[in-house]
Design a protein around this motif. Structure first.
Motif, PDB file in Angstrom:
ATOM      1  N   GLY A  53      -9.918   5.036  -1.679  1.00  0.00           N
ATOM      2  CA  GLY A  53      -9.082   5.529  -0.599  1.00  0.00           C
ATOM      3  C   GLY A  53      -8.966   7.039  -0.583  1.00  0.00           C
ATOM      4  N   PHE A  54      -8.473   7.530   0.551  1.00  0.00           N
ATOM      5  CA  PHE A  54      -8.366   8.962   0.790  1.00  0.00           C
ATOM      6  C   PHE A  54      -6.999   9.245   1.397  1.00  0.00           C
ATOM      7  CE2 PHE A  54     -12.582   7.403   0.879  1.00  0.00           C
ATOM      8  CZ  PHE A  54     -13.311   8.317   0.146  1.00  0.00           C
ATOM      9  N   GLY A  55      -6.187  10.055   0.722  1.00  0.00           N
ATOM     10  CA  GLY A  55      -4.833  10.321   1.179  1.00  0.00           C
ATOM     11  C   GLY A  55      -3.968   9.083   0.988  1.00  0.00           C
ATOM     12  N   SER A  56      -2.700   9.202   1.379  1.00  0.00           N
ATOM     13  CA  SER A  56      -1.795   8.049   1.265  1.00  0.00           C
ATOM     14  C   SER A  56      -0.692   8.152   2.305  1.00  0.00           C
ATOM     15  CB  SER A  56      -1.186   7.972  -0.144  1.00  0.00           C
ATOM     16  OG  SER A  56      -0.339   9.071  -0.372  1.00  0.00           O
ATOM     17  N   TYR A  57      -0.033   7.026   2.528  1.00  0.00           N
ATOM     18  CA  TYR A  57       1.109   6.974   3.428  1.00  0.00           C
ATOM     19  C   TYR A  57       2.059   5.902   2.911  1.00  0.00           C
ATOM     20  CZ  TYR A  57      -0.640   2.652   5.568  1.00  0.00           C
ATOM     21  OH  TYR A  57      -1.049   1.360   5.789  1.00  0.00           O
ATOM     22  N   HIS A  58       3.303   5.987   3.342  1.00  0.00           N
ATOM     23  CA  HIS A  58       4.310   4.996   2.963  1.00  0.00           C
ATOM     24  C   HIS A  58       4.598   4.125   4.184  1.00  0.00           C
ATOM     25  CE1 HIS A  58       7.515   3.375   0.487  1.00  0.00           C
ATOM     26  NE2 HIS A  58       8.243   3.320   1.578  1.00  0.00           N
ATOM     27  N   TYR A  59       4.628   2.809   3.982  1.00  0.00           N
ATOM     28  CA  TYR A  59       4.925   1.886   5.077  1.00  0.00           C
ATOM     29  C   TYR A  59       6.130   1.035   4.706  1.00  0.00           C
ATOM     30  CZ  TYR A  59       2.613  -1.545   2.092  1.00  0.00           C
ATOM     31  OH  TYR A  59       2.269  -2.343   1.036  1.00  0.00           O
ATOM     32  N   ARG A  60       6.795   0.531   5.738  1.00  0.00           N
ATOM     33  CA  ARG A  60       7.912  -0.396   5.553  1.00  0.00           C
ATOM     34  C   ARG A  60       7.869  -1.387   6.709  1.00  0.00           C
ATOM     35  NH1 ARG A  60      13.431   0.621   3.392  1.00  0.00           N
ATOM     36  NH2 ARG A  60      12.604   2.710   3.170  1.00  0.00           N
ATOM     37  N   TYR A  61       7.791  -2.678   6.371  1.00  0.00           N
ATOM     38  CA  TYR A  61       7.772  -3.725   7.378  1.00  0.00           C
ATOM     39  C   TYR A  61       9.196  -4.160   7.708  1.00  0.00           C
ATOM     40  CZ  TYR A  61       2.828  -4.202   6.110  1.00  0.00           C
ATOM     41  OH  TYR A  61       1.489  -3.972   5.860  1.00  0.00           O
ATOM     42  N   GLU A  62       9.353  -4.815   8.863  1.00  0.00           N
ATOM     43  CA  GLU A  62      10.671  -5.327   9.246  1.00  0.00           C
ATOM     44  C   GLU A  62      11.227  -6.297   8.215  1.00  0.00           C
ATOM     45  OE1 GLU A  62      10.911  -6.829  13.227  1.00  0.00           O
ATOM     46  OE2 GLU A  62       9.947  -5.050  14.064  1.00  0.00           O
ATOM     47  N   SER A  63      10.339  -6.957   7.483  1.00  0.00           N
ATOM     48  CA  SER A  63      10.761  -7.913   6.448  1.00  0.00           C
ATOM     49  C   SER A  63      11.426  -7.213   5.263  1.00  0.00           C
ATOM     50  CB  SER A  63       9.547  -8.683   5.933  1.00  0.00           C
ATOM     51  OG  SER A  63       8.670  -7.790   5.235  1.00  0.00           O
ATOM     52  N   GLY A  64      11.272  -5.892   5.202  1.00  0.00           N
ATOM     53  CA  GLY A  64      11.809  -5.130   4.085  1.00  0.00           C
ATOM     54  C   GLY A  64      10.743  -4.764   3.067  1.00  0.00           C
ATOM     55  N   HIS A  65       9.579  -5.422   3.146  1.00  0.00           N
ATOM     56  CA  HIS A  65       8.487  -5.081   2.227  1.00  0.00           C
ATOM     57  C   HIS A  65       8.026  -3.662   2.523  1.00  0.00           C
ATOM     58  CE1 HIS A  65       4.954  -5.572  -0.294  1.00  0.00           C
ATOM     59  NE2 HIS A  65       4.250  -5.027   0.687  1.00  0.00           N
ATOM     60  N   GLU A  66       7.816  -2.879   1.484  1.00  0.00           N
ATOM     61  CA  GLU A  66       7.324  -1.520   1.672  1.00  0.00           C
ATOM     62  C   GLU A  66       6.415  -1.138   0.523  1.00  0.00           C
ATOM     63  OE1 GLU A  66      10.238   1.752   1.051  1.00  0.00           O
ATOM     64  OE2 GLU A  66      11.662   0.124   0.773  1.00  0.00           O
ATOM     65  N   GLY A  67       5.665  -0.101   0.744  1.00  0.00           N
ATOM     66  CA  GLY A  67       4.759   0.365  -0.291  1.00  0.00           C
ATOM     67  C   GLY A  67       3.953   1.553   0.180  1.00  0.00           C
ATOM     68  N   ASP A  68       2.964   1.889  -0.593  1.00  0.00           N
ATOM     69  CA  ASP A  68       2.078   3.003  -0.291  1.00  0.00           C
ATOM     70  C   ASP A  68       0.655   2.488  -0.240  1.00  0.00           C
ATOM     71  OD1 ASP A  68       3.987   5.276  -0.378  1.00  0.00           O
ATOM     72  OD2 ASP A  68       4.264   4.555  -2.424  1.00  0.00           O
ATOM     73  N   MET A  69      -0.161   3.117   0.598  1.00  0.00           N
ATOM     74  CA  MET A  69      -1.565   2.726   0.727  1.00  0.00           C
ATOM     75  C   MET A  69      -2.357   3.949   1.156  1.00  0.00           C
ATOM     76  SD  MET A  69      -3.620   0.392   0.194  1.00  0.00           S
ATOM     77  CE  MET A  69      -5.377   0.296   0.449  1.00  0.00           C
ATOM     78  N   ALA A  70      -3.662   3.869   1.001  1.00  0.00           N
ATOM     79  CA  ALA A  70      -4.549   4.954   1.413  1.00  0.00           C
ATOM     80  C   ALA A  70      -4.568   5.062   2.933  1.00  0.00           C
ATOM     81  CB  ALA A  70      -5.955   4.696   0.887  1.00  0.00           C
ATOM     82  N   ARG A  71      -4.695   6.284   3.441  1.00  0.00           N
ATOM     83  CA  ARG A  71      -4.756   6.502   4.890  1.00  0.00           C
ATOM     84  C   ARG A  71      -6.059   5.937   5.468  1.00  0.00           C
ATOM     85  NH1 ARG A  71      -0.497   9.339   6.258  1.00  0.00           N
ATOM     86  NH2 ARG A  71      -1.108  10.097   8.301  1.00  0.00           N
ATOM     87  N   ILE A  72      -7.165   6.157   4.799  1.00  0.00           N
ATOM     88  CA  ILE A  72      -8.438   5.525   5.138  1.00  0.00           C
ATOM     89  C   ILE A  72      -9.065   5.079   3.829  1.00  0.00           C
ATOM     90  CG2 ILE A  72      -8.863   6.727   7.315  1.00  0.00           C
ATOM     91  CD1 ILE A  72     -10.771   8.603   5.826  1.00  0.00           C
ATOM     92  N   SER A  73      -9.875   4.018   3.900  1.00  0.00           N
ATOM     93  CA  SER A  73     -10.451   3.488   2.664  1.00  0.00           C
ATOM     94  C   SER A  73     -11.660   2.610   2.956  1.00  0.00           C
ATOM     95  CB  SER A  73      -9.392   2.704   1.879  1.00  0.00           C
ATOM     96  OG  SER A  73      -8.850   1.663   2.658  1.00  0.00           O
ATOM     97  N   PHE A  74     -12.384   2.301   1.873  1.00  0.00           N
ATOM     98  CA  PHE A  74     -13.523   1.396   1.970  1.00  0.00           C
ATOM     99  C   PHE A  74     -13.754   0.760   0.608  1.00  0.00           C
ATOM    100  CE2 PHE A  74     -15.699   4.880   0.001  1.00  0.00           C
ATOM    101  CZ  PHE A  74     -16.826   4.361  -0.612  1.00  0.00           C
ATOM    102  N   SER A  75     -14.596  -0.259   0.599  1.00  0.00           N
ATOM    103  CA  SER A  75     -14.974  -0.909  -0.646  1.00  0.00           C
ATOM    104  C   SER A  75     -16.425  -1.369  -0.566  1.00  0.00           C
ATOM    105  CB  SER A  75     -14.075  -2.117  -0.927  1.00  0.00           C
ATOM    106  OG  SER A  75     -14.406  -2.684  -2.178  1.00  0.00           O
ATOM    107  N   PRO A  76     -17.221  -1.022  -1.566  1.00  0.00           N
ATOM    108  CA  PRO A  76     -18.603  -1.513  -1.610  1.00  0.00           C
ATOM    109  C   PRO A  76     -18.636  -2.892  -2.269  1.00  0.00           C
ATOM    110  CG  PRO A  76     -18.263   0.093  -3.364  1.00  0.00           C
ATOM    111  CD  PRO A  76     -16.962  -0.020  -2.604  1.00  0.00           C
ATOM    112  N   ARG A  77     -18.333  -3.915  -1.506  1.00  0.00           N
ATOM    113  CA  ARG A  77     -18.314  -5.281  -2.027  1.00  0.00           C
ATOM    114  C   ARG A  77     -19.737  -5.762  -2.292  1.00  0.00           C
ATOM    115  NH1 ARG A  77     -12.859  -6.085  -3.099  1.00  0.00           N
ATOM    116  NH2 ARG A  77     -11.660  -5.430  -1.306  1.00  0.00           N
TER     117      ARG A  77
END
Length: 139
Positions: A53-77
């Motif tokens: 991932g590249f960069g990060s952001y914080h999210y919060r869902y209406e359910s109350g679940h929240e966390g951080d994740m990459a702004r853009i990302s990929f995976s070589p599966r």
């Protein structure tokens, strides 16, 4: 509430990419990593065991679940490259029609090989995804 498993690990993205068995997928991953690094202006970081991932952001869902994740990302599966494109694919219908051989999930773009797609269109999709993230989750 369950803890988010996908978070920065401190592992080396270059080491992870170098361990990709398929030589074409490994080179494709290096190219996508360089592309996303250039577009985002952020250094690559491992998020969980297999997402780069590249960069990060914080999210919060209406359910109350929240966390951080990459702004853009990929995976070589093993089977294909997976790029995480936020904001949804319907708004990119014209670009998707010109991209080349691919398939999509809810927010995943699956590509077998970079040679199957138009790299300029792919870059535009990544830029659009990052712009959507910046508008939706300002820094």
């Amino acid at each position: 509430m369950a803890e988010t498993k996908t978070k920065p690990t401190g592992l080396s993205p270059a080491t992870f990419i170098d361990a990709v068995e398929d030589p074409v997928r490994r080179e494709d991953a290096k190219a996508v990593c360089a592309m996303m690094e250039r577009i985002s202006g952020e250094q690559a970081a491992m998020w969980g065991p297999s997402i780069i991932g590249f960069g990060s952001y914080h999210y919060r869902y209406e359910s109350g679940h929240e966390g951080d994740m990459a702004r853009i990302s990929f995976s070589p599966r093993k089977a294909e490259l997976v790029l995480y494109i936020t904001g949804g694919f319907p708004r990119h219908a014209e670009l998707m029609a010109r991209l080349g051989k691919h398939r999509t999930g809810k927010s995943c773009l699956y590509i077998k090989r970079l040679s199957d797609v138009d790299r300029d269109i792919l870059e535009e999709l990544i830029r659009e995804s990052l712009a959507w993230m910046d508008a939706t989750y300002p820094r």
